[in-house]
Enzyme design. Structure first.
Site, short mmCIF file in Angstrom:
data_model
loop_
_atom_site.label_atom_id
_atom_site.label_comp_id
_atom_site.label_asym_id
_atom_site.label_seq_id
_atom_site.Cartn_x
_atom_site.Cartn_y
_atom_site.Cartn_z
N GLY A 14 0.77 -1.24 0.00
CA GLY A 14 0.00 0.00 0.00
C GLY A 14 0.80 1.28 0.00
O GLY A 14 0.33 2.30 0.53
N ASN A 16 1.41 3.09 -2.62
CA ASN A 16 0.63 4.01 -3.47
C ASN A 16 -0.58 4.53 -2.71
O ASN A 16 -0.91 5.71 -2.76
CB ASN A 16 0.18 3.31 -4.75
CG ASN A 16 1.26 3.33 -5.82
OD1 ASN A 16 1.66 4.39 -6.29
ND2 ASN A 16 1.76 2.17 -6.19
N LEU A 95 -4.30 -6.85 -7.39
CA LEU A 95 -3.79 -7.90 -8.29
C LEU A 95 -4.88 -8.80 -8.86
O LEU A 95 -4.60 -9.70 -9.65
CB LEU A 95 -2.74 -8.74 -7.55
CG LEU A 95 -1.50 -7.95 -7.12
CD1 LEU A 95 -0.50 -8.85 -6.41
CD2 LEU A 95 -0.83 -7.28 -8.32
N LYS A 96 -6.12 -8.63 -8.41
CA LYS A 96 -7.18 -9.51 -8.94
C LYS A 96 -7.88 -8.83 -10.12
O LYS A 96 -7.83 -7.62 -10.26
CB LYS A 96 -8.22 -9.79 -7.84
CG LYS A 96 -7.65 -10.44 -6.60
CD LYS A 96 -7.21 -11.84 -6.86
CE LYS A 96 -6.80 -12.50 -5.56
NZ LYS A 96 -6.10 -13.78 -5.77
N ASN A 112 -6.22 2.60 -12.95
CA ASN A 112 -5.22 1.64 -12.48
C ASN A 112 -3.85 2.22 -12.74
O ASN A 112 -3.65 3.00 -13.69
CB ASN A 112 -5.37 0.31 -13.24
CG ASN A 112 -4.33 -0.72 -12.83
OD1 ASN A 112 -4.13 -0.98 -11.65
ND2 ASN A 112 -3.66 -1.31 -13.81
N HIS A 114 0.03 1.06 -13.54
CA HIS A 114 0.83 -0.09 -13.98
C HIS A 114 2.29 0.37 -14.01
O HIS A 114 2.58 1.48 -14.49
CB HIS A 114 0.35 -0.55 -15.36
CG HIS A 114 1.12 -1.72 -15.89
ND1 HIS A 114 0.91 -3.00 -15.43
CD2 HIS A 114 2.09 -1.80 -16.81
CE1 HIS A 114 1.74 -3.82 -16.07
NE2 HIS A 114 2.47 -3.12 -16.90
N ASP A 155 -5.11 -4.04 -18.50
CA ASP A 155 -4.07 -3.05 -18.85
C ASP A 155 -4.27 -2.42 -20.24
O ASP A 155 -3.34 -1.91 -20.83
CB ASP A 155 -2.67 -3.69 -18.83
CG ASP A 155 -2.24 -4.07 -17.41
OD1 ASP A 155 -1.37 -4.94 -17.29
OD2 ASP A 155 -2.80 -3.49 -16.45
N GLU A 184 5.55 6.49 -9.55
CA GLU A 184 4.14 6.13 -9.31
C GLU A 184 3.57 6.99 -8.21
O GLU A 184 2.45 7.48 -8.29
CB GLU A 184 4.01 4.67 -8.90
CG GLU A 184 4.35 3.66 -9.97
CD GLU A 184 4.18 2.24 -9.47
OE1 GLU A 184 3.16 1.93 -8.85
OE2 GLU A 184 5.10 1.44 -9.71
C1 GRF Z 1 3.81 -1.87 -7.13
O1 GRF Z 1 4.57 -2.93 -7.65
C2 GRF Z 1 3.39 -0.98 -8.23
O2 GRF Z 1 4.34 -0.95 -9.26
C3 GRF Z 1 2.13 -1.61 -8.73
O3 GRF Z 1 1.62 -2.45 -7.71
C4 GRF Z 1 2.50 -2.38 -6.62
C5 GRF Z 1 1.87 -1.46 -5.63
O4 GRF Z 1 2.69 -1.37 -4.60
N1 GRF Z 1 1.18 -0.59 -9.03
P1 GRF Z 1 2.07 -0.74 -3.26
O5 GRF Z 1 1.21 -1.82 -2.65
O6 GRF Z 1 1.30 0.48 -3.66
O7 GRF Z 1 3.28 -0.42 -2.46
#
Ligand code: GRF
Length: 212
Positions: A14, A16, A95-96, A112, A114, A155, A184
């Site tokens: 988490g 992000n 991831l789902k 999303n 990526h 994607d 990101e």
């Molecule tokens: C990271 O690998 C990012 O590249 C992708 O999913 C993962 C998220 O990481 N979006 P986090 O759970 O936000 O740290």
């Protein structure tokens, strides 16, 4: 209009999500254009849940395996989103697969992030370390995150924003991953801000982002 009500879906640590919680706090005293009102994970015990709890944001753990099929799983998600008045869904390391009845309910209102420059290095199974392995193996000299709208194809939704980082000859997947992750953490809150400020529109299958 009030602050845009955002739900974040995550599966892991988490980081992000953390950036979104900091940029768009749940409290009423913030003048940010959005607020995170709900965090949904597919499994318990992940860092994203702790981060949401620390920020005082409601969390829901919804394991897809608890449901007999994708549609009933999607109905559950749609009920949760409707109940929280969610206007934008952000997949941040989720991831789902998102069920089609959720994708259609949030058409152009679900994004999303990526960790590569789509449409390259994307698609089913391309997540985490293997994305960066593929980028390094390809000999590409730049990589970087992509934020896109979510549609029925993995994607492949309309791209909203990207940023580029260099790929060095001696990069390992881990080193490249952390360089991309740094970007990101900048790009995702920026895109949420742009959407919440009405600066992103979809017209004729193209994404128009107002030049800030
Ligand atoms: C990271 O690998 C990012 O590249 C992708 O999913 C993962 C998220 O990481 N979006 P986090 O759970 O936000 O740290």
């Amino acid at each position: 209009m009030g602050r845009m009500r955002v739900a974040v879906m995550a599966s892991g640590g988490g980081t992000n999500l953390q950036k979104l919680l900091e940029a768009f706090p749940a409290g009423d005293d913030s003048d940010a254009p959005a607020r995170v009102v709900l965090v949904v994970t597919d499994r318990p015990g992940v860092g994203a849940l702790e981060r949401a709890e620390r920020a005082g944001v409601h969390t829901e753990v919804v394991p897809p395996s608890d449901y007999p099929d994708q549609i009933s799983f999607g109905d559950k998600l749609n009920d949760l989103f409707a109940g929280a008045g969610v206007e934008l869904v952000v997949l941040a390391g989720y991831l789902k697969m998102v069920p089609t009845n959720v994708v259609s309910a949030y058409s152009n209102r679900m994004i999303n992030i990526h960790p590569a420059l789509l449409p390259s290095f994307g698609g089913k199974g391309m997540y985490g370390r293997r994305v960066h392995e593929a980028v390094i193996a390809s000999g590409a000299k730049v990589s970087g995150p992509t934020v896109h709208f979510v549609n029925e194809e993995y994607d492949r939704g309309l791209i909203i924003a990207q940023s580029a980082v260099p790929v060095y000859h001696d990069d390992t997947p881990e080193v490249l991953a952390s360089r991309v992750l740094e970007q990101e953490h900048e790009l995702l809150p920026l895109v949420v801000e742009l959407i919440a400020s009405g600066k992103v529109e979809v017209e004729g299958g193209r994404v128009k982002v107002a030049r800030t």
